[in-house]
Scaffold this motif. Sequence first.
Motif, PDB file in Angstrom:
ATOM      1  N   UNK A   1     -59.384 -41.374 -29.639  1.00  0.00           N
ATOM      2  CA  UNK A   1     -59.537 -42.147 -30.871  1.00  0.00           C
ATOM      3  C   UNK A   1     -60.418 -41.419 -31.885  1.00  0.00           C
ATOM      4  N   UNK A   2     -61.473 -40.776 -31.410  1.00  0.00           N
ATOM      5  CA  UNK A   2     -62.401 -40.097 -32.314  1.00  0.00           C
ATOM      6  C   UNK A   2     -61.758 -38.869 -32.967  1.00  0.00           C
ATOM      7  N   UNK A   3     -60.769 -38.294 -32.317  1.00  0.00           N
ATOM      8  CA  UNK A   3     -60.156 -37.078 -32.863  1.00  0.00           C
ATOM      9  C   UNK A   3     -59.505 -37.320 -34.220  1.00  0.00           C
ATOM     10  N   UNK A   4     -59.061 -38.566 -34.474  1.00  0.00           N
ATOM     11  CA  UNK A   4     -58.458 -38.884 -35.771  1.00  0.00           C
ATOM     12  C   UNK A   4     -59.497 -38.783 -36.875  1.00  0.00           C
ATOM     13  N   UNK A   5     -60.722 -39.208 -36.574  1.00  0.00           N
ATOM     14  CA  UNK A   5     -61.789 -39.126 -37.570  1.00  0.00           C
ATOM     15  C   UNK A   5     -62.100 -37.667 -37.913  1.00  0.00           C
ATOM     16  N   UNK A   6     -62.028 -36.812 -36.923  1.00  0.00           N
ATOM     17  CA  UNK A   6     -62.411 -35.411 -37.128  1.00  0.00           C
ATOM     18  C   UNK A   6     -61.316 -34.584 -37.792  1.00  0.00           C
ATOM     19  N   UNK A   7     -60.074 -34.836 -37.422  1.00  0.00           N
ATOM     20  CA  UNK A   7     -58.984 -33.985 -37.915  1.00  0.00           C
ATOM     21  C   UNK A   7     -58.033 -34.694 -38.862  1.00  0.00           C
ATOM     22  N   UNK A   8     -58.234 -36.020 -39.067  1.00  0.00           N
ATOM     23  CA  UNK A   8     -57.347 -36.760 -39.952  1.00  0.00           C
ATOM     24  C   UNK A   8     -56.003 -37.013 -39.293  1.00  0.00           C
ATOM     25  N   UNK A   9     -55.048 -37.411 -40.075  1.00  0.00           N
ATOM     26  CA  UNK A   9     -53.725 -37.669 -39.541  1.00  0.00           C
ATOM     27  C   UNK A   9     -53.475 -39.142 -39.286  1.00  0.00           C
ATOM     28  N   UNK A  10     -52.277 -39.420 -38.845  1.00  0.00           N
ATOM     29  CA  UNK A  10     -51.833 -40.789 -38.590  1.00  0.00           C
ATOM     30  C   UNK A  10     -52.306 -41.226 -37.201  1.00  0.00           C
ATOM     31  N   UNK A  11     -53.101 -42.300 -37.087  1.00  0.00           N
ATOM     32  CA  UNK A  11     -53.596 -42.727 -35.776  1.00  0.00           C
ATOM     33  C   UNK A  11     -52.512 -43.268 -34.848  1.00  0.00           C
ATOM     34  N   UNK A  12     -51.321 -43.487 -35.373  1.00  0.00           N
ATOM     35  CA  UNK A  12     -50.234 -43.979 -34.521  1.00  0.00           C
ATOM     36  C   UNK A  12     -49.428 -42.837 -33.903  1.00  0.00           C
ATOM     37  N   UNK A  13     -49.825 -41.601 -34.210  1.00  0.00           N
ATOM     38  CA  UNK A  13     -49.075 -40.443 -33.727  1.00  0.00           C
ATOM     39  C   UNK A  13     -49.883 -39.667 -32.689  1.00  0.00           C
ATOM     40  N   UNK A  14     -49.179 -39.034 -31.784  1.00  0.00           N
ATOM     41  CA  UNK A  14     -49.789 -38.174 -30.766  1.00  0.00           C
ATOM     42  C   UNK A  14     -49.203 -36.782 -30.884  1.00  0.00           C
ATOM     43  N   UNK A  15     -49.856 -35.833 -30.197  1.00  0.00           N
ATOM     44  CA  UNK A  15     -49.326 -34.464 -30.148  1.00  0.00           C
ATOM     45  C   UNK A  15     -48.484 -34.254 -28.894  1.00  0.00           C
ATOM     46  N   UNK A  16     -48.994 -34.728 -27.764  1.00  0.00           N
ATOM     47  CA  UNK A  16     -48.296 -34.575 -26.487  1.00  0.00           C
ATOM     48  C   UNK A  16     -48.519 -35.811 -25.637  1.00  0.00           C
ATOM     49  N   UNK A  17     -47.605 -36.003 -24.693  1.00  0.00           N
ATOM     50  CA  UNK A  17     -47.820 -36.938 -23.602  1.00  0.00           C
ATOM     51  C   UNK A  17     -47.957 -36.118 -22.328  1.00  0.00           C
ATOM     52  N   UNK A  18     -49.031 -36.355 -21.609  1.00  0.00           N
ATOM     53  CA  UNK A  18     -49.279 -35.637 -20.362  1.00  0.00           C
ATOM     54  C   UNK A  18     -48.941 -36.560 -19.200  1.00  0.00           C
ATOM     55  N   UNK A  19     -48.129 -36.059 -18.275  1.00  0.00           N
ATOM     56  CA  UNK A  19     -47.577 -36.896 -17.208  1.00  0.00           C
ATOM     57  C   UNK A  19     -47.956 -36.324 -15.851  1.00  0.00           C
ATOM     58  N   UNK A  20     -48.367 -37.226 -14.968  1.00  0.00           N
ATOM     59  CA  UNK A  20     -48.595 -36.872 -13.563  1.00  0.00           C
ATOM     60  C   UNK A  20     -47.600 -37.659 -12.732  1.00  0.00           C
ATOM     61  N   UNK A  21     -46.847 -36.962 -11.884  1.00  0.00           N
ATOM     62  CA  UNK A  21     -45.835 -37.639 -11.066  1.00  0.00           C
ATOM     63  C   UNK A  21     -46.423 -38.019  -9.719  1.00  0.00           C
ATOM     64  N   UNK A  22     -45.764 -38.944  -9.076  1.00  0.00           N
ATOM     65  CA  UNK A  22     -46.206 -39.378  -7.755  1.00  0.00           C
ATOM     66  C   UNK A  22     -45.940 -38.286  -6.721  1.00  0.00           C
ATOM     67  N   UNK A  23     -46.730 -38.259  -5.645  1.00  0.00           N
ATOM     68  CA  UNK A  23     -46.532 -37.233  -4.607  1.00  0.00           C
ATOM     69  C   UNK A  23     -45.109 -37.252  -4.063  1.00  0.00           C
ATOM     70  N   UNK A  24     -44.519 -36.070  -3.948  1.00  0.00           N
ATOM     71  CA  UNK A  24     -43.173 -35.935  -3.409  1.00  0.00           C
ATOM     72  C   UNK A  24     -42.064 -36.086  -4.425  1.00  0.00           C
ATOM     73  N   UNK A  25     -42.403 -36.457  -5.653  1.00  0.00           N
ATOM     74  CA  UNK A  25     -41.387 -36.651  -6.687  1.00  0.00           C
ATOM     75  C   UNK A  25     -41.103 -35.321  -7.379  1.00  0.00           C
ATOM     76  N   UNK A  26     -39.831 -35.044  -7.621  1.00  0.00           N
ATOM     77  CA  UNK A  26     -39.417 -33.808  -8.291  1.00  0.00           C
ATOM     78  C   UNK A  26     -39.730 -33.899  -9.779  1.00  0.00           C
ATOM     79  N   UNK A  27     -40.635 -33.041 -10.253  1.00  0.00           N
ATOM     80  CA  UNK A  27     -41.025 -33.067 -11.664  1.00  0.00           C
ATOM     81  C   UNK A  27     -39.852 -32.743 -12.581  1.00  0.00           C
ATOM     82  N   UNK A  28     -38.950 -31.865 -12.141  1.00  0.00           N
ATOM     83  CA  UNK A  28     -37.797 -31.510 -12.977  1.00  0.00           C
ATOM     84  C   UNK A  28     -36.872 -32.715 -13.170  1.00  0.00           C
TER      85      UNK A  28
END
Length: 375
Positions: free
Chosen positions: A189-216
Amino acid sequence: MLWNIAFRTLFHDRGKLMAGLVGVIFSVVLVNVQGGLFFGLIRKASLLVDQGNADIWVGHRGMHNVDFPHDIPERWIHRIRSIDGVAEAQPMRIGFSEISLPDGGHEGTMIIGLKPATELGRAYDIFQGPEDALEHVDGVIVDACDDDKLLSPAIGSIREIGGSRAVISGKCYGILSFLVTPYVFTTYDRSVEFSGGDPSMSSYFLVRVEPGVDAHAVCAEINKRLDDVSALTADEFANMSINYWLTRTGLGLSFGAATALGLLVGLVMVAQTLYAMVLDRISEFATLKAIGSTESEILLLLGAQSSLVAVVGIAIGIVLSWSIQFLFSTPRAEIMFSQGLYAGSAAIVFVICLAASGLPYLRVRKVDPHSILQG
Protein backbone atom coordinates in the motif's frame (compact mmCIF):
# COMPACT_ATOMS: atom_id res chain seq x y z
CA MET A 1 61.36 -43.89 -23.74
CA LEU A 2 59.45 -41.40 -25.85
CA TRP A 3 57.69 -39.93 -22.81
CA ASN A 4 61.00 -39.64 -21.01
CA ILE A 5 62.48 -37.72 -23.93
CA ALA A 6 59.43 -35.44 -24.02
CA PHE A 7 59.68 -34.52 -20.36
CA ARG A 8 63.46 -34.15 -20.27
CA THR A 9 63.39 -31.93 -23.35
CA LEU A 10 60.62 -29.81 -21.88
CA PHE A 11 62.32 -29.26 -18.53
CA HIS A 12 65.76 -28.64 -20.03
CA ASP A 13 64.98 -24.99 -20.80
CA ARG A 14 62.95 -23.87 -17.81
CA GLY A 15 62.77 -20.28 -19.00
CA LYS A 16 60.78 -21.25 -22.08
CA LEU A 17 58.74 -23.69 -20.00
CA MET A 18 57.75 -20.87 -17.64
CA ALA A 19 56.73 -18.73 -20.61
CA GLY A 20 54.42 -21.48 -21.80
CA LEU A 21 52.97 -21.96 -18.33
CA VAL A 22 52.30 -18.23 -18.02
CA GLY A 23 50.32 -18.36 -21.25
CA VAL A 24 48.17 -21.24 -20.03
CA ILE A 25 47.67 -19.71 -16.57
CA PHE A 26 46.73 -16.36 -18.10
CA SER A 27 44.15 -18.01 -20.35
CA VAL A 28 42.58 -20.06 -17.53
CA VAL A 29 42.39 -17.11 -15.15
CA LEU A 30 40.95 -14.79 -17.78
CA VAL A 31 38.31 -17.27 -18.91
CA ASN A 32 37.23 -18.00 -15.33
CA VAL A 33 37.26 -14.42 -14.09
CA GLN A 34 35.53 -13.07 -17.20
CA GLY A 35 32.98 -15.87 -17.02
CA GLY A 36 32.54 -15.39 -13.26
CA LEU A 37 32.01 -11.63 -13.66
CA PHE A 38 29.55 -12.25 -16.48
CA PHE A 39 27.46 -14.73 -14.47
CA GLY A 40 27.64 -12.51 -11.39
CA LEU A 41 26.43 -9.50 -13.36
CA ILE A 42 23.69 -11.18 -15.35
CA ARG A 43 22.39 -12.85 -12.19
CA LYS A 44 21.21 -9.43 -11.03
CA ALA A 45 18.78 -9.33 -13.95
CA SER A 46 16.73 -12.09 -12.30
CA LEU A 47 17.59 -11.57 -8.62
CA LEU A 48 14.06 -10.56 -7.62
CA VAL A 49 12.68 -13.66 -9.31
CA ASP A 50 15.34 -16.09 -8.09
CA GLN A 51 14.89 -15.05 -4.47
CA GLY A 52 11.21 -14.10 -4.57
CA ASN A 53 9.98 -17.39 -3.05
CA ALA A 54 7.28 -17.72 -5.73
CA ASP A 55 6.64 -20.72 -7.97
CA ILE A 56 4.81 -18.69 -10.62
CA TRP A 57 4.99 -15.06 -11.76
CA VAL A 58 1.94 -13.58 -13.45
CA GLY A 59 2.27 -10.31 -15.34
CA HIS A 60 1.04 -8.44 -18.36
CA ARG A 61 0.91 -10.46 -21.55
CA GLY A 62 3.85 -8.53 -22.97
CA MET A 63 6.14 -8.88 -19.94
CA HIS A 64 9.79 -9.53 -20.78
CA ASN A 65 11.86 -8.29 -17.84
CA VAL A 66 11.09 -8.20 -14.13
CA ASP A 67 12.33 -4.60 -13.73
CA PHE A 68 10.01 -3.18 -16.42
CA PRO A 69 6.46 -4.31 -15.59
CA HIS A 70 3.14 -3.23 -17.09
CA ASP A 71 0.17 -2.67 -14.81
CA ILE A 72 -2.58 -5.26 -14.46
CA PRO A 73 -5.82 -4.87 -12.45
CA GLU A 74 -5.38 -6.10 -8.89
CA ARG A 75 -8.88 -7.60 -8.87
CA TRP A 76 -7.77 -10.32 -11.28
CA ILE A 77 -5.88 -12.00 -8.47
CA HIS A 78 -9.15 -13.48 -7.15
CA ARG A 79 -9.48 -15.62 -10.29
CA ILE A 80 -6.01 -17.00 -9.65
CA ARG A 81 -6.73 -17.78 -6.00
CA SER A 82 -9.73 -19.87 -7.06
CA ILE A 83 -7.63 -22.22 -9.20
CA ASP A 84 -7.07 -25.71 -7.83
CA GLY A 85 -3.51 -26.21 -6.65
CA VAL A 86 -2.85 -22.57 -5.77
CA ALA A 87 -1.76 -22.33 -2.14
CA GLU A 88 -1.18 -18.56 -2.07
CA ALA A 89 -1.25 -15.62 -4.46
CA GLN A 90 -0.13 -12.09 -3.58
CA PRO A 91 0.17 -8.86 -5.59
CA MET A 92 3.43 -6.98 -6.06
CA ARG A 93 4.13 -3.45 -7.24
CA ILE A 94 7.28 -2.16 -8.93
CA GLY A 95 7.68 1.51 -9.74
CA PHE A 96 10.31 4.20 -10.17
CA SER A 97 10.77 7.19 -7.90
CA GLU A 98 13.42 9.39 -6.29
CA ILE A 99 14.77 9.47 -2.75
CA SER A 100 16.04 12.68 -1.17
CA LEU A 101 19.66 12.89 -0.01
CA PRO A 102 21.08 14.86 2.93
CA ASP A 103 23.14 17.06 0.60
CA GLY A 104 20.03 18.27 -1.18
CA GLY A 105 20.35 15.93 -4.13
CA HIS A 106 18.17 13.04 -5.25
CA GLU A 107 18.80 9.45 -6.31
CA GLY A 108 16.59 7.41 -8.60
CA THR A 109 15.15 4.32 -6.96
CA MET A 110 13.07 1.31 -7.83
CA ILE A 111 10.20 0.86 -5.36
CA ILE A 112 9.23 -2.74 -4.58
CA GLY A 113 5.85 -2.97 -2.84
CA LEU A 114 5.13 -6.21 -0.96
CA LYS A 115 2.40 -7.51 1.27
CA PRO A 116 3.97 -7.57 4.75
CA ALA A 117 2.36 -10.80 5.96
CA THR A 118 3.87 -13.04 3.25
CA GLU A 119 7.23 -14.33 2.11
CA LEU A 120 6.26 -14.00 -1.55
CA GLY A 121 8.42 -11.36 -3.19
CA ARG A 122 10.69 -11.01 -0.18
CA ALA A 123 14.00 -11.32 -2.00
CA TYR A 124 16.00 -9.95 0.92
CA ASP A 125 17.16 -10.94 4.38
CA ILE A 126 17.52 -8.27 7.05
CA PHE A 127 21.16 -7.31 7.47
CA GLN A 128 20.65 -4.35 9.83
CA GLY A 129 17.54 -3.48 11.78
CA PRO A 130 14.56 -5.47 13.13
CA GLU A 131 13.09 -8.44 11.31
CA ASP A 132 9.72 -6.67 11.05
CA ALA A 133 11.31 -3.58 9.50
CA LEU A 134 8.86 -3.64 6.60
CA GLU A 135 5.90 -3.16 8.95
CA HIS A 136 7.25 -0.06 10.70
CA VAL A 137 5.37 3.20 10.09
CA ASP A 138 6.64 4.74 6.84
CA GLY A 139 9.39 2.09 6.89
CA VAL A 140 11.51 1.18 3.89
CA ILE A 141 14.35 -1.29 3.47
CA VAL A 142 17.41 -0.40 1.40
CA ASP A 143 20.55 -2.34 0.61
CA ALA A 144 23.76 -1.70 2.52
CA CYS A 145 25.72 -2.03 -0.74
CA ASP A 146 23.95 1.10 -2.01
CA ASP A 147 25.19 3.23 0.90
CA ASP A 148 27.52 5.17 -1.39
CA LYS A 149 24.58 6.17 -3.61
CA LEU A 150 22.24 6.96 -0.72
CA LEU A 151 24.94 8.68 1.39
CA SER A 152 24.99 6.02 4.11
CA PRO A 153 21.54 6.35 5.70
CA ALA A 154 21.39 5.20 9.33
CA ILE A 155 18.62 2.98 10.68
CA GLY A 156 15.83 5.32 11.74
CA SER A 157 16.90 8.21 9.53
CA ILE A 158 14.17 10.05 7.67
CA ARG A 159 14.13 10.67 3.93
CA GLU A 160 11.55 11.61 1.32
CA ILE A 161 10.61 9.30 -1.52
CA GLY A 162 8.37 10.75 -4.19
CA GLY A 163 7.57 13.63 -1.85
CA SER A 164 6.34 11.33 0.95
CA ARG A 165 8.00 10.68 4.31
CA ALA A 166 10.09 7.51 4.51
CA VAL A 167 11.99 6.01 7.44
CA ILE A 168 14.99 3.75 6.84
CA SER A 169 13.79 0.90 9.07
CA GLY A 170 16.13 -1.83 7.86
CA LYS A 171 18.90 -2.80 5.49
CA CYS A 172 19.49 -5.92 3.44
CA TYR A 173 22.74 -6.95 1.78
CA GLY A 174 23.56 -7.90 -1.78
CA ILE A 175 20.13 -7.36 -3.38
CA LEU A 176 21.21 -5.08 -6.20
CA SER A 177 19.45 -4.16 -9.41
CA PHE A 178 20.90 -4.88 -12.83
CA LEU A 179 20.15 -1.22 -13.45
CA VAL A 180 21.98 1.51 -11.55
CA THR A 181 18.89 2.38 -9.50
CA PRO A 182 18.83 0.98 -5.93
CA TYR A 183 15.95 -1.25 -4.81
CA VAL A 184 13.77 0.16 -2.03
CA PHE A 185 11.43 -2.37 -0.40
CA THR A 186 8.25 -1.20 1.31
CA THR A 187 4.69 -2.33 1.87
CA TYR A 188 2.32 -2.84 -1.01
CA ASP A 189 0.00 0.00 0.00
CA ARG A 190 2.80 2.43 0.85
CA SER A 191 4.47 1.91 -2.53
CA VAL A 192 1.69 3.92 -4.20
CA GLU A 193 2.58 6.93 -2.08
CA PHE A 194 6.23 6.67 -3.07
CA SER A 195 5.94 5.93 -6.78
CA GLY A 196 2.45 7.20 -7.64
CA GLY A 197 0.19 5.36 -10.01
CA ASP A 198 -3.24 3.81 -9.78
CA PRO A 199 -3.79 2.04 -6.42
CA SER A 200 -6.12 -0.45 -8.10
CA MET A 201 -3.32 -1.76 -10.31
CA SER A 202 -0.52 -4.24 -9.62
CA SER A 203 2.70 -5.11 -11.42
CA TYR A 204 2.75 -8.86 -10.81
CA PHE A 205 0.90 -11.61 -9.04
CA LEU A 206 3.19 -14.00 -7.20
CA VAL A 207 1.85 -17.53 -6.81
CA ARG A 208 2.88 -20.44 -4.61
CA VAL A 209 1.43 -23.82 -5.55
CA GLU A 210 0.56 -26.63 -3.21
CA PRO A 211 3.11 -29.43 -2.70
CA GLY A 212 3.06 -31.95 -5.54
CA VAL A 213 1.15 -29.67 -7.92
CA ASP A 214 2.61 -29.11 -11.39
CA ALA A 215 3.41 -25.40 -11.71
CA HIS A 216 3.24 -25.59 -15.52
CA ALA A 217 -0.33 -26.92 -15.34
CA VAL A 218 -1.30 -24.03 -13.05
CA CYS A 219 0.33 -21.59 -15.48
CA ALA A 220 -1.73 -23.04 -18.32
CA GLU A 221 -4.93 -22.63 -16.31
CA ILE A 222 -4.08 -19.02 -15.40
CA ASN A 223 -3.39 -18.20 -19.05
CA LYS A 224 -6.70 -19.83 -19.96
CA ARG A 225 -8.72 -17.81 -17.44
CA LEU A 226 -6.99 -14.47 -18.00
CA ASP A 227 -6.40 -13.55 -21.64
CA ASP A 228 -4.33 -10.42 -20.96
CA VAL A 229 -1.66 -11.95 -18.72
CA SER A 230 1.25 -14.33 -19.04
CA ALA A 231 1.91 -16.86 -16.31
CA LEU A 232 5.43 -18.26 -16.15
CA THR A 233 7.27 -20.43 -13.69
CA ALA A 234 9.98 -18.65 -11.72
CA ASP A 235 12.71 -20.35 -13.75
CA GLU A 236 11.09 -19.38 -17.05
CA PHE A 237 10.68 -15.75 -16.00
CA ALA A 238 14.22 -15.58 -14.65
CA ASN A 239 15.58 -16.86 -17.96
CA MET A 240 13.37 -14.40 -19.85
CA SER A 241 14.72 -11.48 -17.80
CA ILE A 242 18.31 -12.59 -18.41
CA ASN A 243 17.74 -13.12 -22.13
CA TYR A 244 16.23 -9.64 -22.38
CA TRP A 245 19.49 -8.02 -21.33
CA LEU A 246 21.62 -10.44 -23.33
CA THR A 247 19.75 -9.77 -26.56
CA ARG A 248 19.10 -6.04 -26.05
CA THR A 249 22.67 -5.13 -25.12
CA GLY A 250 26.18 -6.05 -26.22
CA LEU A 251 26.92 -7.62 -22.84
CA GLY A 252 27.48 -11.16 -24.06
CA LEU A 253 29.47 -10.02 -27.08
CA SER A 254 31.81 -7.81 -25.04
CA PHE A 255 32.56 -10.46 -22.44
CA GLY A 256 32.93 -13.11 -25.14
CA ALA A 257 35.33 -10.99 -27.16
CA ALA A 258 37.56 -10.34 -24.13
CA THR A 259 37.58 -14.03 -23.25
CA ALA A 260 38.41 -15.04 -26.83
CA LEU A 261 41.27 -12.54 -26.84
CA GLY A 262 42.68 -14.11 -23.68
CA LEU A 263 42.50 -17.56 -25.23
CA LEU A 264 44.24 -16.27 -28.34
CA VAL A 265 47.07 -14.74 -26.29
CA GLY A 266 47.50 -17.99 -24.39
CA LEU A 267 47.53 -20.00 -27.61
CA VAL A 268 50.19 -17.77 -29.13
CA MET A 269 52.40 -17.95 -26.02
CA VAL A 270 52.16 -21.74 -25.75
CA ALA A 271 52.69 -22.28 -29.47
CA GLN A 272 55.64 -19.90 -29.53
CA THR A 273 57.25 -21.65 -26.54
CA LEU A 274 56.90 -25.11 -28.06
CA TYR A 275 58.08 -23.88 -31.43
CA ALA A 276 61.18 -22.27 -29.90
CA MET A 277 61.98 -25.50 -28.06
CA VAL A 278 61.79 -27.44 -31.29
CA LEU A 279 64.00 -25.00 -33.17
CA ASP A 280 66.63 -25.24 -30.42
CA ARG A 281 66.68 -29.02 -30.74
CA ILE A 282 65.88 -29.57 -34.39
CA SER A 283 68.91 -31.85 -34.74
CA GLU A 284 67.60 -34.04 -31.92
CA PHE A 285 64.30 -34.51 -33.71
CA ALA A 286 66.19 -35.31 -36.90
CA THR A 287 68.11 -37.95 -34.94
CA LEU A 288 64.86 -39.45 -33.68
CA LYS A 289 63.59 -39.67 -37.24
CA ALA A 290 66.92 -41.10 -38.42
CA ILE A 291 66.80 -43.94 -35.87
CA GLY A 292 63.30 -44.89 -36.91
CA SER A 293 60.80 -42.75 -34.99
CA THR A 294 57.57 -42.41 -36.95
CA GLU A 295 55.59 -39.26 -37.62
CA SER A 296 52.94 -40.36 -35.13
CA GLU A 297 55.57 -40.88 -32.42
CA ILE A 298 56.99 -37.41 -33.00
CA LEU A 299 53.48 -35.96 -32.84
CA LEU A 300 52.86 -37.93 -29.63
CA LEU A 301 56.02 -36.48 -28.14
CA LEU A 302 54.93 -32.91 -28.90
CA GLY A 303 51.43 -33.68 -27.65
CA ALA A 304 52.86 -35.02 -24.39
CA GLN A 305 54.80 -31.78 -23.87
CA SER A 306 51.70 -29.70 -24.57
CA SER A 307 49.59 -31.84 -22.26
CA LEU A 308 52.02 -31.44 -19.39
CA VAL A 309 52.16 -27.67 -19.84
CA ALA A 310 48.36 -27.59 -20.05
CA VAL A 311 47.69 -29.71 -16.94
CA VAL A 312 50.13 -27.82 -14.72
CA GLY A 313 49.01 -24.43 -16.04
CA ILE A 314 45.31 -25.27 -15.65
CA ALA A 315 45.80 -26.40 -12.05
CA ILE A 316 47.65 -23.22 -11.12
CA GLY A 317 45.17 -21.08 -13.06
CA ILE A 318 42.16 -22.53 -11.23
CA VAL A 319 43.81 -21.93 -7.86
CA LEU A 320 44.58 -18.33 -8.84
CA SER A 321 41.01 -17.85 -10.10
CA TRP A 322 39.61 -19.06 -6.79
CA SER A 323 41.99 -16.72 -4.93
CA ILE A 324 40.84 -13.76 -7.03
CA GLN A 325 37.22 -14.62 -6.28
CA PHE A 326 37.93 -14.89 -2.55
CA LEU A 327 39.82 -11.59 -2.43
CA PHE A 328 37.89 -9.36 -4.84
CA SER A 329 34.34 -10.64 -5.28
CA THR A 330 31.73 -8.25 -3.84
CA PRO A 331 27.95 -7.92 -4.33
CA ARG A 332 28.57 -4.94 -6.62
CA ALA A 333 31.12 -6.85 -8.76
CA GLU A 334 30.33 -10.46 -7.96
CA ILE A 335 32.49 -13.23 -9.41
CA MET A 336 30.41 -16.40 -9.63
CA PHE A 337 32.25 -19.64 -10.35
CA SER A 338 30.74 -23.06 -10.86
CA GLN A 339 32.05 -26.54 -11.53
CA GLY A 340 30.79 -26.19 -15.08
CA LEU A 341 32.82 -23.02 -15.60
CA TYR A 342 35.96 -24.60 -14.17
CA ALA A 343 35.51 -27.73 -16.29
CA GLY A 344 34.69 -25.75 -19.42
CA SER A 345 37.69 -23.44 -19.11
CA ALA A 346 39.99 -26.40 -18.43
CA ALA A 347 38.69 -28.32 -21.43
CA ILE A 348 38.96 -25.33 -23.79
CA VAL A 349 42.49 -24.45 -22.72
CA PHE A 350 43.62 -28.09 -22.86
CA VAL A 351 42.33 -28.46 -26.42
CA ILE A 352 44.01 -25.20 -27.40
CA CYS A 353 47.32 -26.41 -25.97
CA LEU A 354 47.08 -29.64 -27.96
CA ALA A 355 46.28 -27.63 -31.07
CA ALA A 356 49.30 -25.44 -30.35
CA SER A 357 51.56 -28.47 -30.61
CA GLY A 358 50.65 -28.67 -34.30
CA LEU A 359 52.77 -25.62 -35.15
CA PRO A 360 56.13 -27.12 -34.12
CA TYR A 361 55.05 -30.45 -35.64
CA LEU A 362 54.80 -28.82 -39.04
CA ARG A 363 58.42 -27.70 -38.67
CA VAL A 364 59.60 -31.14 -37.56
CA ARG A 365 57.93 -32.81 -40.54
CA LYS A 366 60.18 -30.85 -42.88
CA VAL A 367 63.37 -32.03 -41.19
CA ASP A 368 65.43 -34.37 -43.36
CA PRO A 369 66.76 -37.22 -41.16
CA HIS A 370 69.67 -37.69 -43.61
CA SER A 371 70.99 -34.25 -42.67
CA ILE A 372 72.06 -35.47 -39.23
CA LEU A 373 73.76 -38.52 -40.71
CA GLN A 374 75.62 -36.42 -43.26
CA GLY A 375 76.77 -34.05 -40.49
